[in-house]
Design an enzyme around this catalytic site. Structure first.
Site, PDB file in Angstrom:
ATOM      1  N   ASP A 160      20.703  38.695 -41.634  1.00  0.00           N
ATOM      2  CA  ASP A 160      20.562  40.131 -41.365  1.00  0.00           C
ATOM      3  C   ASP A 160      19.599  40.833 -42.325  1.00  0.00           C
ATOM      4  O   ASP A 160      19.027  41.877 -41.986  1.00  0.00           O
ATOM      5  CB  ASP A 160      21.932  40.819 -41.485  1.00  0.00           C
ATOM      6  CG  ASP A 160      22.790  40.599 -40.251  1.00  0.00           C
ATOM      7  OD1 ASP A 160      22.331  39.904 -39.321  1.00  0.00           O
ATOM      8  OD2 ASP A 160      23.918  41.130 -40.225  1.00  0.00           O
ATOM      9  N   GLU A 181      33.322  46.270 -27.519  1.00  0.00           N
ATOM     10  CA  GLU A 181      34.498  45.414 -27.741  1.00  0.00           C
ATOM     11  C   GLU A 181      35.650  46.227 -28.334  1.00  0.00           C
ATOM     12  O   GLU A 181      36.793  46.080 -27.926  1.00  0.00           O
ATOM     13  CB  GLU A 181      34.132  44.255 -28.683  1.00  0.00           C
ATOM     14  CG  GLU A 181      33.181  43.278 -28.022  1.00  0.00           C
ATOM     15  CD  GLU A 181      32.851  42.044 -28.861  1.00  0.00           C
ATOM     16  OE1 GLU A 181      32.330  41.099 -28.285  1.00  0.00           O
ATOM     17  OE2 GLU A 181      33.104  42.038 -30.079  1.00  0.00           O
ATOM     18  N   VAL A 203      25.583  39.864 -57.330  1.00  0.00           N
ATOM     19  CA  VAL A 203      24.244  39.765 -57.927  1.00  0.00           C
ATOM     20  C   VAL A 203      23.669  41.173 -57.994  1.00  0.00           C
ATOM     21  O   VAL A 203      23.613  41.883 -56.981  1.00  0.00           O
ATOM     22  CB  VAL A 203      23.332  38.846 -57.090  1.00  0.00           C
ATOM     23  CG1 VAL A 203      21.912  38.870 -57.615  1.00  0.00           C
ATOM     24  CG2 VAL A 203      23.881  37.424 -57.084  1.00  0.00           C
ATOM     25  N   GLY A 254      27.834  34.222 -46.274  1.00  0.00           N
ATOM     26  CA  GLY A 254      28.018  34.619 -44.868  1.00  0.00           C
ATOM     27  C   GLY A 254      27.510  33.494 -43.987  1.00  0.00           C
ATOM     28  O   GLY A 254      27.388  32.339 -44.420  1.00  0.00           O
ATOM     29  N   PHE A 255      27.167  33.822 -42.752  1.00  0.00           N
ATOM     30  CA  PHE A 255      26.745  32.784 -41.802  1.00  0.00           C
ATOM     31  C   PHE A 255      25.497  32.055 -42.296  1.00  0.00           C
ATOM     32  O   PHE A 255      25.407  30.831 -42.202  1.00  0.00           O
ATOM     33  CB  PHE A 255      26.464  33.404 -40.436  1.00  0.00           C
ATOM     34  CG  PHE A 255      27.712  33.813 -39.716  1.00  0.00           C
ATOM     35  CD1 PHE A 255      28.466  32.874 -39.034  1.00  0.00           C
ATOM     36  CD2 PHE A 255      28.145  35.126 -39.725  1.00  0.00           C
ATOM     37  CE1 PHE A 255      29.626  33.230 -38.369  1.00  0.00           C
ATOM     38  CE2 PHE A 255      29.296  35.500 -39.062  1.00  0.00           C
ATOM     39  CZ  PHE A 255      30.043  34.562 -38.379  1.00  0.00           C
ATOM     40  N   GLY A 312      25.093  34.897 -51.139  1.00  0.00           N
ATOM     41  CA  GLY A 312      25.771  35.255 -49.892  1.00  0.00           C
ATOM     42  C   GLY A 312      26.379  34.052 -49.211  1.00  0.00           C
ATOM     43  O   GLY A 312      25.680  33.105 -48.863  1.00  0.00           O
TER      44      GLY A 312
END
Ligand SMILES: Cc1cc2nc3c(=O)[nH]c(=O)nc-3n(C[C@H](O)[C@H](O)[C@H](O)COP(=O)(O)OP(=O)(O)OC[C@H]3O[C@@H](n4cnc5c(N)ncnc54)[C@H](O)[C@@H]3O)c2cc1C
Length: 416
Positions: free
Chosen positions: A302, A172, A81, A15-16, A13
């Site tokens: 997450d 938002e 994966v 991501g962040f 991953g």
């Protein structure tokens, strides 16, 4: 040390969380293989901007290979994966096995439709570039269809946009969509009576942005109502068949658009992991962020479930993911030196959500405030956090242009 003898760290991953782990290990004597099914890192907090035609995908995503161009100890592999073997220490990617000494699973989350098949089929979501672009195409297409529709009831249904979920993403999106209708589409469709257009935000609970302090929840409600968003609290969605939304009390709303922002669950890869799971399929981890019984395997971001000092689960936020990425990297280095890993402590940087032009809510250093100042902080913080100087500059110019000329630049209907 010969490269081949350096410990091999596999990170799933980009991501962040995964990105921060890899960056923190930049100077470490290790070999890193960073894997992602996409070739880019995505700044998810601005996905809704793609959906409301405010930004283009390339402005909120950045190629992973470019990010790590100068990091000599890292190799990137694009692919999904499909299997993690914790006992024999390998992952399966594109049909072959990759062995590891340390593994960091940072595979993120996906949308949770809670088993509503019809919702999954007809509803829109904001999770990746594809779903955000699909949402943008759908929204813009509704205006085109409405402009050709003679029947006023059908037209009204086409211009009724429903967002489910009063969390930050729902809030938002609702604020920004209402502004798109009021300020931008009004100019593009001068013959369409946009008084028929409605943006409805449904929230099953009694308040919006439940994790925020009471004064900010109230401010959010007020700001959204000022922007013509029809906010319905304590209102549960029962079903959506693509033409009509049915509420739990049996009433219906004619609409072809439902954006679902009310649920998330851990990434698909986590389903197959034979480890203890908590709510939303997230993996229960130790305070050191590793898996119980597998100290060399870390699950972060997450996909992971950990409670803070008050026994509350840490939220699925980029700030948590980034801080965990840093701690996981440091703990790997400690394990390599034979030291005990450190426990993770989340430093809460505060809360921030925008509700459209000139309007946001914030809680920073324990102080709650809303309105223009909160919005300016939101704008500059997000520009600062986007990866790449060029993207920052383009986003800043885009937003300045939109601000002064009410003219979202990315109003393109493309083929899905
Ligand atoms: C619409 C939206 C708005 C948000 N707004 C905010 C906000 O305002 N502020 C905030 O703090 N947070 C926000 N978040 C939450 C934030 O984006 C997440 O908390 C954060 O992305 C989690 O980071 P992560 O690294 O765990 O997962 P992600 O950033 O999701 O990264 C996971 C990566 O793993 C890859 N991956 C998954 N499975 C596999 C596999 N099997 N093989 C290879 N690669 C795989 C994915 O492609 C992805 O790149 C928002 C999220 C969404 C969806």
């Amino acid at each position: 040390m010969n490269t081949i003898h350096k410990p091999h760290i596999v990170i799933i991953g980009a991501g962040f969380a995964g990105l921060e782990t890899a960056r923190t290990l930049a100077k470490a004597p290790v070999r890193i293989t960073l894997i992602d099914k996409n070739n880019h890192h995505l700044f998810q907090p601005l996905l809704y901007q793609i959906a409301i035609a405010g930004l283009l995908p390339s402005q909120v995503a950045y190629p992973v290979r470019t990010i790590f161009r100068r990091q000599k100890n890292l190799a990137f592999q694009m692919g999904e994966v499909t299997e993690v073997n914790l006992h024999e220490k390998f992952v399966k990617l594109n049909g072959s096995a990759i062995g590891y000494d340390y593994l960091v699973i940072a595979a993120g989350a996906r949308t949770n439709f809670f088993g509503f098949d019809t919702l999954e089929k007809h509803g829109l979501q904001l999770k990746d570039i594809e779903t955000a672009v699909t949402t943008r195409n759908h929204l813009l297409t509704m205006f085109e269809k409405a402009s050709l529709e003679a029947d006023s009831e059908k037209r009204k249904a086409m211009l009724t946009f429903i967002i489910v979920g009063g969390g930050p993403t729902g809030v938002e999106t609702a604020g920004a969509l209402s502004e798109l209708v009021m300020h931008v589409m009004r100019k593009d469709y001068p013959r369409l009576n946009l008084k028929d257009a409605r943006v409805i935000l449904l929230e099953a609970g009694p308040a919006l942005i439940a994790a925020y302090p009471d004064e900010l929840r109230k401010a959010t409600l007020h700001l959204l109502q000022e922007k013509n968003v029809d906010v319905r609290l304590n209102t549960k969605m029962q079903d959506f068949n693509g033409q009509r939304v049915t509420l739990a009390d049996g009433t219906t709303i004619e609409s072809q658009t439902l954006i679902w922002t009310a649920g998330a669950k851990a990434a698909e890869l986590i389903d197959a992991l034979d480890v203890e799971k908590a709510s939303m399929g997230r993996v229960r981890i130790e305070p050191s962020l590793s898996l119980p019984r597998f100290p060399e395997t870390f699950v972060i971001g997450d996909a992971a479930f950990l409670t803070n000092g008050n026994g509350q689960p840490l939220p699925m936020l980029s700030t948590v993911a980034i801080q965990q990425g840093k701690t996981a990297a440091k703990n790997i280095l400690r394990l390599m030196k034979g030291q005990e890993p450190l426990a993770f402590h989340y430093q809460d940087p505060g809360l921030l959500a925008t509700i459209g032009r000139n309007a946001a809510v914030a809680r920073i250093f324990g102080i709650s405030f809303s309105g223009f100042i909160a919005w300016v902080i939101w704008v500059f913080l997000h520009i600062y956090r986007i990866i790449g100087f060029r993207n920052r500059l383009i986003v800043m110019l885009n937003w300045a242009w939109d601000y002064f000329f009410y003219d979202n630049q990315a109003r393109l209907i493309t083929r899905d």
